[in-house]
Design an enzyme around this catalytic site. Structure first.
Site, mmCIF file in Angstrom:
data_model
loop_
_atom_site.group_PDB
_atom_site.id
_atom_site.type_symbol
_atom_site.label_atom_id
_atom_site.label_comp_id
_atom_site.label_asym_id
_atom_site.label_seq_id
_atom_site.Cartn_x
_atom_site.Cartn_y
_atom_site.Cartn_z
ATOM 1 N N TRP A 451 1.022 -1.226 0.024
ATOM 2 C CA TRP A 451 0.056 0.157 0.070
ATOM 3 C C TRP A 451 0.884 1.338 0.139
ATOM 4 O O TRP A 451 0.105 2.349 -0.012
ATOM 5 C CB TRP A 451 -0.745 -0.030 1.223
ATOM 6 C CG TRP A 451 -1.836 -1.283 1.309
ATOM 7 C CD1 TRP A 451 -3.136 -1.303 0.726
ATOM 8 C CD2 TRP A 451 -1.392 -2.240 1.897
ATOM 9 N NE1 TRP A 451 -3.387 -2.503 1.045
ATOM 10 C CE2 TRP A 451 -2.594 -3.477 1.534
ATOM 11 C CE3 TRP A 451 -0.322 -2.762 2.725
ATOM 12 C CZ2 TRP A 451 -2.556 -4.596 2.214
ATOM 13 C CZ3 TRP A 451 -0.342 -4.290 3.169
ATOM 14 C CH2 TRP A 451 -1.463 -4.932 3.037
ATOM 15 N N ASP A 452 2.180 1.261 -0.124
ATOM 16 C CA ASP A 452 2.969 2.239 -0.065
ATOM 17 C C ASP A 452 3.169 3.054 1.297
ATOM 18 O O ASP A 452 2.859 4.397 1.602
ATOM 19 C CB ASP A 452 2.752 3.333 -1.322
ATOM 20 C CG ASP A 452 3.705 4.666 -1.220
ATOM 21 O OD1 ASP A 452 4.976 4.298 -0.786
ATOM 22 O OD2 ASP A 452 3.123 5.560 -1.476
ATOM 23 N N MET A 453 2.808 2.114 2.283
ATOM 24 C CA MET A 453 2.583 2.469 3.726
ATOM 25 C C MET A 453 4.247 2.575 4.303
ATOM 26 O O MET A 453 4.443 2.175 5.303
ATOM 27 C CB MET A 453 1.900 1.808 4.677
ATOM 28 C CG MET A 453 0.391 1.952 4.268
ATOM 29 S SD MET A 453 -0.314 3.526 4.416
ATOM 30 C CE MET A 453 -1.872 3.309 3.793
ATOM 31 N N ASN A 572 -2.096 6.573 0.944
ATOM 32 C CA ASN A 572 -0.783 6.690 1.120
ATOM 33 C C ASN A 572 -0.467 7.992 1.201
ATOM 34 O O ASN A 572 0.924 8.265 1.456
ATOM 35 C CB ASN A 572 -0.131 5.928 -0.033
ATOM 36 C CG ASN A 572 -0.098 6.658 -1.299
ATOM 37 O OD1 ASN A 572 -1.289 7.455 -1.532
ATOM 38 N ND2 ASN A 572 0.749 6.582 -2.097
#
Length: 770
Positions: A451-453, A572
């Site tokens: 998730w581009d976390m 994000n």
């Protein structure tokens, strides 16, 4: 006019019926379809001048009121957008009529006014807010700030010191006099947005102040030294970093400062400023003159692409200031998200701050090998695309540790390319030994991140007085909204951390998701979204947002990315991002700016994308060259370009770090600079940037998408002072003492390309009125 009114009612009814039918077919609410059908009956009767048509509309309006309150409660923003247009339309329809229409017209007027009254009744209720007071008693009067070499009136590192607290011991400006702040001086750097700039060209810099001089950088990698009393330019350095369309970011968050205690007085570069430039270089400059330090690397310039695999132009650069600690300048960097499977390494490298010699390198893809590679041997390479640390690091020299918030391996949404080591260190905070670069501990915040976390924020270091005694702690806010409070000696949680089941199920080969994900006891995560939370400027675009919601996959936090398209909430953009939080080490409290925006993540087969329109920034369609799937990332917006989830989207909040209890959370920011009419309505708007806390009990923050700079009472969250600024303030403020002993609060305002705030190039200094 009656014909126009009839046409408007008919069109309104047809749109609701058609859209409502579509929504019902997606297993959404039947209310819109039923409303459309009822209003079609009313429209037919209105065309035929039947008295009952007005009554039908009035009855529908009463049902709409009841349904709206049932779904949303007495909350102004969802009620106003559900009831506003129908109430106005009702008053308009009531103005027409003839014999036999009097009673129905009167009933419609009453129903319309009731709708308005119900909506206005919600103006005083804010169900998303937490009311309370932050405990302000001093717990640790002798708290360490990591500032042994920093004068109380100085600001020697990005977060004031390597502890990253964003806290100043100054207290001349206090809650009782902050309303007397006024602009003391302002200067413009001259570095303005260019026609060929990438979309995310931003001023995010927090200046340093040492002695009588301010040091800062600009988006195009200029370094400037300013007189701290007047803002007059003392020197300017332009590294001629050039333009590169493949950069995802054109920014510089700050420079770093190193004073060589071993060098003799009067020697050139005894004190030096380190400037990261957008062309992947590190410059060492004489703090007094701005001239390159000839004894550092190659005549003052260090090429950070040495030993890099896949040296594609614009794919690697440092957007954040390097960490200076233990005589070293430690450099990490940003790697473009989702442009290519094979990208530069996310290696972290420590160089001698005096001569630029490489001392160690830690590569998360090859974490055990920290002995330095030979910069002159192109055959020696770091690991391809390994997780990077693009944000700001912290250090505790007493413990001999540096703390790096870690990102993800590109591609973010495709997990099939990751090694075991990359999985371990991705989306975490890692503690590295300052002398060797070896890992001391790691704490991960997202397993198998799809998730581009990234861990986006500088860790804040302070000591906490806990039941077990005074403990050296580290505070890390995350994009998910969790705030992790860890023992900085070993990474052990000081506030509880647990795992909970995560959504499962994928729709592409070889993709997998983690069974569980961690969460912290201290968290600002929002509740899961419901269809009823969809929002818009009117009942119609709210319905369209409901349709979009039902078309996407959404199983709550950590819904996997899919070909169908998945709703990612928080998105994000992050509840917290690079602005981090501010902590008060004496009161052991936290102040921050939680933000809430949903995003849409959709995997796309590569043969279905237009490569000519891909790779124009972090958001939009990115091609993931070398992979079978591209990725589309975008905010979840209505057809009118406003967030599909109901406000607030931006808040300020505070918490007690000893107990982990949130003291308060309030809407922050107005729609003044977002709406066609500049109305200062406090809706709670998004923002990006960081806060500042002072010993006097004040918090300072700009960051929101309105062009305002504010001071808050840290105890209550109340706004005590605010002023308009000439450009977007998406940076973190700082404070210092000038040569007269007067406290100055300083903010750089230059706007943020990704969120569309007003561009500029201003350095703004505020002092109390004389």
């Amino acid at each position: 006019m009656r014909v126009i009114a009839a046409l408007v009612l008919s069109l309104f009814a047809l749109v609701l019926a058609a859209g409502g039918g579509w929504l019902l077919s997606l297993h959404g609410s039947p209310f819109y379809l039923l409303s459309g059908l009822v209003l079609l009956v009313a429209a037919i009767g209105f065309w035929r001048r039947r008295p009952w048509s007005i009554g039908v509309y009035a009855l529908w309006l009463l049902v709409l009121i009841a349904w709206s309150v049932w779904e949303s409660g007495l909350h102004w923003w969802p009620l106003a957008t559900r009831l506003g247009v129908p109430a106005l339309l009702g008053l308009w329809l009531a103005s027409f009529g003839g014999r036999g229409h009097g009673g129905a017209r009167g009933g419609l007027v009453v129903a319309s006014l009731l709708a308005a009254a119900v909506a206005f009744a919600g103006m005083t209720r804010h169900p998303h807010e937490i009311e309370g007071t932050l405990p302000m008693a001093v717990v640790n009067a002798d708290a360490g700030n990591g500032d042994a070499g920093t004068a109380p009136g100085d600001w020697s590192a990005y977060g004031r010191t390597a502890f990253g607290q964003r806290y100043s011991p100054l207290e001349r400006i206090a809650p009782g006099n902050v309303a007397q702040l006024q602009l003391a001086w302002s200067v413009q750097t001259g570095d303005v947005r260019r026609p060929d700039d990438v979309g995310e060209t931003t001023y995010e810099v927090t200046p340093l102040k040492i002695g009588g001089t301010l040091y800062l950088c600009t988006p195009h990698s200029w370094a400037l030294a300013l007189d701290a009393d007047t803002g007059q330019v003392r020197w300017r350095f332009d590294p001629a970093a050039g333009m590169e369309s493949q950069r995802q970011h054109q920014t510089c968050r700050g420079v770093s400062y190193f004073a060589d205690a071993e060098a003799e007085e009067g020697r050139a570069c005894k004190a030096r400023v380190f400037l990261p430039s957008a062309d992947a270089k590190l410059h060492a400059l004489d703090a007094a003159t701005g001239k390159p330090c000839e004894d550092f690397a190659d005549h003052g310039v260090l090429d950070l692409l040495h030993n890099m695999p896949f040296r594609e132009p614009g794919y690697y650069y440092s957007t954040s200031p390097p960490l200076v600690a233990a005589g070293k300048v430690i450099v990490a960097g940003a790697v473009n998200d989702n442009y290519a499977v094979n990208s530069p390494s996310g290696v972290i490298r420590a160089y001698d701050a005096r001569d630029g010699k490489l001392l160690w390198n830690w590569d998360s893809g090859d974490p055990e090998r920290t002995a330095p590679l030979d910069p002159n041997d192109p055959a020696q390479k770091y690991t391809t695309s390994s997780p990077n640390s693009w944000s700001v690091a912290s250090a505790d020299e007493t413990l001999g540790l540096a703390y790096f918030p870690m990102g993800n391996r590109t591609p973010d949404q495709l997990g099939v390319y990751r090694s075991e080591a990359e999985e371990k260190y991705s989306s975490s905070v890692v503690a590295l030994d300052l002398s060797s670069g070896q890992v001391r501990w790691v704490q991960q915040f997202v397993h198998h991140d799809l998730w581009d976390m990234d861990s986006p924020a500088q860790p804040a270091l302070l000591d906490l007085d806990l039941p077990a005694g005074r403990t050296p702690a580290l505070v890390v806010p995350t994009k998910q909204g969790d705030v992790y409070v860890l023992d900085r000696r070993n990474g052990a949680p000081l506030l509880p951390v647990a795992e909970r089941p995560a959504p499962q199920g994928v729709d592409i080969p070889r993709q997998r998701v983690a069974a569980t994900q961690p969460y912290s006891a201290l968290s600002f995560e929002p509740p899961p979204l419901r269809e009823a939370d969809m929002w818009g400027a009117s009942l119609v675009d709210q319905m369209l947002c409901r349709i979009a919601f039902r078309q996407l996959r959404y199983d709550g936090r950590y819904t996997p990315p899919t070909l169908q398209g998945s709703l990612i909430y928080p998105g994000n953009f992050g509840v917290f991002n690079w602005g981090s939080v501010a902590v008060d080490p004496q009161r052991e409290i936290l102040f921050g700016m939680p933000t809430y925006l949903a995003f849409v993540s959709q995997l796309i087969p590569k043969d279905q994308i237009d490569v000519k329109t891909a790779n124009v920034g972090e958001h939009g369609v990115n091609s993931n060259e070398g992979a079978d799937y591209a990725i589309s990332l975008k905010p979840f917006l209505s057809p009118l370009g406003v967030p599909c989830q109901q406000p607030p989207w931006g808040t300020i909040a505070a918490a007690d770090l000893r107990s982990g209890k949130i003291a308060y959370q309030y809407r922050n920011g107005t729609i003044r600079d977002l709406s066609p009419v500049p109305l200062p309505i406090r809706m709670g708007v998004p923002g990006i940037g960081g806060p500042l806390l002072t010993r006097s009990g004040l918090a300072f923050l700009a960051a929101a998408v309105d062009d305002d700079f504010r001071a808050y009472d840290a105890a209550s969250g109340k706004v005590l002072w605010e002023t308009r600024i000439p450009a977007g303030g998406q940076a973190t403020p700082m404070t210092y003492l000038d040569s007269k002993g007067e406290q100055v609060v300083l903010l750089v305002a230059g706007g943020h390309g990704s969120i569309g705030t007003k561009p500029g190039d201003y350095v703004l200094a505020y002092k109390l009125k004389p």
